[in-house]
Design a protein around this motif. Structure first.
Motif, short mmCIF file in Angstrom:
data_model
loop_
_atom_site.label_atom_id
_atom_site.label_comp_id
_atom_site.label_asym_id
_atom_site.label_seq_id
_atom_site.Cartn_x
_atom_site.Cartn_y
_atom_site.Cartn_z
N TYR A 273 0.86 -1.18 0.00
CA TYR A 273 0.00 0.00 0.00
C TYR A 273 0.90 1.23 0.00
O TYR A 273 2.07 1.16 0.32
CB TYR A 273 -0.97 0.00 1.18
CG TYR A 273 -0.32 -0.23 2.53
CD1 TYR A 273 0.30 0.81 3.22
CD2 TYR A 273 -0.34 -1.49 3.12
CE1 TYR A 273 0.88 0.60 4.45
CE2 TYR A 273 0.25 -1.71 4.36
CZ TYR A 273 0.84 -0.66 5.02
OH TYR A 273 1.42 -0.87 6.25
N ALA A 274 0.30 2.35 -0.36
CA ALA A 274 1.04 3.62 -0.39
C ALA A 274 1.12 4.15 1.04
O ALA A 274 0.12 4.55 1.62
CB ALA A 274 0.34 4.61 -1.30
N ALA A 275 2.32 4.13 1.59
CA ALA A 275 2.54 4.63 2.95
C ALA A 275 2.81 6.13 2.90
O ALA A 275 3.55 6.62 2.06
CB ALA A 275 3.72 3.90 3.57
N ASP A 276 2.19 6.85 3.81
CA ASP A 276 2.43 8.28 3.95
C ASP A 276 3.69 8.44 4.82
O ASP A 276 3.73 7.92 5.95
CB ASP A 276 1.23 8.94 4.61
CG ASP A 276 1.33 10.45 4.69
OD1 ASP A 276 2.41 10.96 5.06
OD2 ASP A 276 0.33 11.12 4.40
N PRO A 277 4.72 9.13 4.34
CA PRO A 277 5.95 9.26 5.13
C PRO A 277 5.72 9.94 6.48
O PRO A 277 6.48 9.72 7.42
CB PRO A 277 6.88 10.07 4.23
CG PRO A 277 6.05 10.60 3.13
CD PRO A 277 4.81 9.78 3.03
N HIS B 35 -5.40 -1.45 5.93
CA HIS B 35 -5.15 -1.46 4.48
C HIS B 35 -5.62 -2.77 3.85
O HIS B 35 -6.12 -2.77 2.72
CB HIS B 35 -3.67 -1.23 4.18
CG HIS B 35 -3.26 0.20 4.26
ND1 HIS B 35 -3.61 1.13 3.30
CD2 HIS B 35 -2.53 0.87 5.19
CE1 HIS B 35 -3.11 2.32 3.63
NE2 HIS B 35 -2.45 2.19 4.77
N ALA B 36 -5.48 -3.89 4.56
CA ALA B 36 -5.93 -5.18 4.04
C ALA B 36 -7.46 -5.25 3.98
O ALA B 36 -8.01 -6.01 3.18
CB ALA B 36 -5.39 -6.32 4.89
N ALA B 37 -8.14 -4.45 4.80
CA ALA B 37 -9.61 -4.45 4.80
C ALA B 37 -10.17 -3.97 3.47
O ALA B 37 -11.24 -4.40 3.04
CB ALA B 37 -10.15 -3.60 5.95
N ASP B 38 -9.44 -3.06 2.82
CA ASP B 38 -9.85 -2.56 1.50
C ASP B 38 -8.64 -1.91 0.84
O ASP B 38 -8.01 -1.05 1.44
CB ASP B 38 -10.98 -1.53 1.63
CG ASP B 38 -11.61 -1.21 0.30
OD1 ASP B 38 -10.92 -0.64 -0.59
OD2 ASP B 38 -12.80 -1.52 0.11
N PRO B 39 -8.32 -2.31 -0.39
CA PRO B 39 -7.12 -1.76 -1.04
C PRO B 39 -7.20 -0.27 -1.35
O PRO B 39 -6.18 0.34 -1.66
CB PRO B 39 -7.00 -2.59 -2.32
CG PRO B 39 -8.34 -3.19 -2.55
CD PRO B 39 -8.99 -3.32 -1.21
N PHE C 63 -13.38 -2.79 10.67
CA PHE C 63 -12.89 -1.88 9.61
C PHE C 63 -13.75 -2.04 8.35
O PHE C 63 -14.15 -1.05 7.75
CB PHE C 63 -11.44 -2.17 9.27
CG PHE C 63 -10.43 -1.76 10.30
CD1 PHE C 63 -10.66 -0.73 11.21
CD2 PHE C 63 -9.19 -2.40 10.37
CE1 PHE C 63 -9.72 -0.35 12.14
CE2 PHE C 63 -8.24 -2.03 11.30
CZ PHE C 63 -8.50 -1.01 12.19
N ARG C 64 -14.02 -3.25 7.96
CA ARG C 64 -14.81 -3.49 6.74
C ARG C 64 -16.22 -2.93 6.87
O ARG C 64 -16.76 -2.37 5.91
CB ARG C 64 -14.83 -4.97 6.40
CG ARG C 64 -13.49 -5.44 5.86
CD ARG C 64 -13.54 -6.88 5.37
NE ARG C 64 -12.25 -7.21 4.77
CZ ARG C 64 -11.57 -8.31 5.00
NH1 ARG C 64 -12.06 -9.25 5.81
NH2 ARG C 64 -10.41 -8.52 4.40
#
Length: 133
Positions: free
Chosen positions: A5-9, A34-38, A114-115
């Motif tokens: 996933y795109a991590a925010d620095p 993040h795994a709950a929804d891409p 989360f979902r």
């Protein structure tokens, strides 16, 4: 196994500044949301708090002295059959799952929440859903 996933620095910086045990908790929660929804994205709100969002807030992280709080933005409407909510039962916007050093996160229950929060966000958000019920 986690999905990329795109991590925010800025979120990386927040987590990297914590003690090792809190880093581990934050990384696990981050991977689960993040795994709950891409399509989940992460950002910083309220100056430095990591938030995970998709059509609205899903959750936020806040490290305290002896635990990590996972704030679930669900308006109290997402079921908690495994009773993982530790605080905020009467809160109008968010409830909390506090994770302490050495505790195991109930990954299945947290992911299910989360979902459901994401589904509620996509349906207009918990405020709309509460008003309709």
């Amino acid at each position: 196994m986690t999905m990329p996933y795109a991590a925010d620095p800025r979120v990386d910086a927040y987590i990297d500044g914590l003690p090792g045990w809190q880093q581990a908790i934050c990384h696990q929660v981050r991977d689960l949301v993040h795994a709950a929804d891409p399509e989940v994205t992460e950002t910083i709100k309220r100056t430095r708090r990591p938030y995970f969002v998709l059509d609205g807030n899903i959750c936020a992280l806040l490290a305290a002295k002896d635990h990590v709080n996972v704030f679930l933005y669900d308006g109290g409407i997402v079921p908690d059959p495994e009773r993982i909510i530790t605080a905020g039962h009467d809160n109008k916007t968010a409830r909390t799952v506090a994770v302490r050093q050495g505790e195991t996160i109930n990954a299945a229950a947290l992911t299910a929440m989360f979902r459901q929060i994401i589904a509620n966000n996509r349906a207009g958000g918990w405020r709309k859903l509460k008003a309709e019920s």
